[in-house]
Design a protein around this motif. Sequence first.
Motif, PDB file in Angstrom:
ATOM      1  N   UNK A  86      24.968  13.471   9.049  1.00  0.00           N
ATOM      2  CA  UNK A  86      24.709  12.757   8.045  1.00  0.00           C
ATOM      3  C   UNK A  86      24.885  13.399   6.486  1.00  0.00           C
ATOM      4  N   UNK A  87      24.235  14.865   6.419  1.00  0.00           N
ATOM      5  CA  UNK A  87      24.260  15.372   5.415  1.00  0.00           C
ATOM      6  C   UNK A  87      25.807  15.728   5.012  1.00  0.00           C
ATOM      7  N   UNK A  88      26.786  15.863   5.832  1.00  0.00           N
ATOM      8  CA  UNK A  88      28.323  16.143   5.506  1.00  0.00           C
ATOM      9  C   UNK A  88      28.814  14.797   4.986  1.00  0.00           C
ATOM     10  N   UNK A  89      28.741  13.775   5.982  1.00  0.00           N
ATOM     11  CA  UNK A  89      29.322  12.459   5.374  1.00  0.00           C
ATOM     12  C   UNK A  89      28.876  11.843   4.200  1.00  0.00           C
ATOM     13  N   UNK A  90      27.570  12.049   3.931  1.00  0.00           N
ATOM     14  CA  UNK A  90      26.961  11.570   2.614  1.00  0.00           C
ATOM     15  C   UNK A  90      27.693  12.266   1.646  1.00  0.00           C
ATOM     16  N   UNK A  91      28.265  13.403   1.597  1.00  0.00           N
ATOM     17  CA  UNK A  91      28.892  14.000   0.482  1.00  0.00           C
ATOM     18  C   UNK A  91      30.274  13.368  -0.078  1.00  0.00           C
ATOM     19  N   UNK A  92      30.815  12.849   1.068  1.00  0.00           N
ATOM     20  CA  UNK A  92      31.992  12.009   0.984  1.00  0.00           C
ATOM     21  C   UNK A  92      31.836  10.703   0.614  1.00  0.00           C
ATOM     22  N   UNK A  93      30.854  10.046   0.918  1.00  0.00           N
ATOM     23  CA  UNK A  93      30.646   8.507   0.242  1.00  0.00           C
ATOM     24  C   UNK A  93      29.832   8.410  -0.894  1.00  0.00           C
ATOM     25  N   UNK A  94      29.921   7.140  -1.403  1.00  0.00           N
ATOM     26  CA  UNK A  94      29.423   6.981  -2.551  1.00  0.00           C
ATOM     27  C   UNK A  94      27.859   6.765  -2.521  1.00  0.00           C
ATOM     28  N   UNK A  95      27.524   6.136  -1.353  1.00  0.00           N
ATOM     29  CA  UNK A  95      26.230   5.770  -0.887  1.00  0.00           C
ATOM     30  C   UNK A  95      25.865   5.693   0.362  1.00  0.00           C
ATOM     31  N   UNK A  99      39.300   6.879   0.278  1.00  0.00           N
ATOM     32  CA  UNK A  99      38.583   8.043   0.915  1.00  0.00           C
ATOM     33  C   UNK A  99      38.429   7.750   2.472  1.00  0.00           C
ATOM     34  N   UNK A 100      38.669   6.466   2.905  1.00  0.00           N
ATOM     35  CA  UNK A 100      38.671   6.256   4.385  1.00  0.00           C
ATOM     36  C   UNK A 100      39.406   7.240   5.318  1.00  0.00           C
ATOM     37  N   UNK A 101      40.344   7.410   5.032  1.00  0.00           N
ATOM     38  CA  UNK A 101      41.194   8.536   6.018  1.00  0.00           C
ATOM     39  C   UNK A 101      40.488   9.984   5.984  1.00  0.00           C
ATOM     40  N   UNK A 102      40.042  10.325   5.017  1.00  0.00           N
ATOM     41  CA  UNK A 102      39.293  11.674   4.634  1.00  0.00           C
ATOM     42  C   UNK A 102      37.801  11.589   5.753  1.00  0.00           C
ATOM     43  N   UNK A 103      37.193  10.270   5.310  1.00  0.00           N
ATOM     44  CA  UNK A 103      36.235  10.057   6.055  1.00  0.00           C
ATOM     45  C   UNK A 103      36.132  10.059   7.583  1.00  0.00           C
TER      46      UNK A 103
END
Length: 246
Positions: A178-187, A209-213
């Motif tokens: 969760x912590x790592x993915x939240x850094x990629x997302x806007x919210x 950013x979807x491919x990176x996510x």
Amino acid sequence: MTAPAPAPQSVYVYGVVRASHAVPPGRTGVGERPAPVRTVRAGALAAVISDAPARLRAKRRDLLAHQDLALTLGRDGPVLPMRFGMVAPDEESVRRQLLCTQHDYLAALERVEGRVEMNLKALPTEADLGALVREDPEVSRLRTAARRAPGYEASVRLGEAVARGLRRRAAAAAATVLAELSAVADATVHGPEVEGCVLNASFLLDRREQRRFDGAVERLAGAHRDRAELRLTGPLPCYSFTEGRA
């Protein structure tokens, strides 16, 4: 003698868009006999609607029709999708709602423009029970006790301890994910609890950013496969980031 005016037709509401947002031609909505989809405009906004079916049930066909329309609308601009089953008494009530909450709706549309929602669930996995026995003192103790004095109660206690241990280590892995993915997302928002899951979270993501996510989820799934199973769903309409607006 004047005939009574016909009763207003209730309408099914799929979402809210800007007034300039066109609905793809030929689209129909939910129900056994789907009605054509149209818009009701009010100021700078429009609601995407159809006549409400006489009987509405949460069948797979209708759930998919609802979501597919929201995704289609989202390709041409931001949309505030309604949850399945939103029915208004008539077009005029929809128009009044758009006018009285226009500022909030426009702000929400700005927030989700160019973005999608991705949902991630994490579940415990039994991929490496040996590690759990070595790492969890309670499981190790009860396993030894069950071997020394086998029986139903000992097996139940051991099984319950294993389930707790699996859930604990999955939750720890999910917190890292969760912590790592939240850094990629806007919210990020937490969804309702789902039976069997230690995490149910949605991420608001720029489409670019979807491919990176997706790559990050794949990498994290591999890194934590012995502790948690990750299930990614999306892209989805931005349900979780536009609620509370009505």
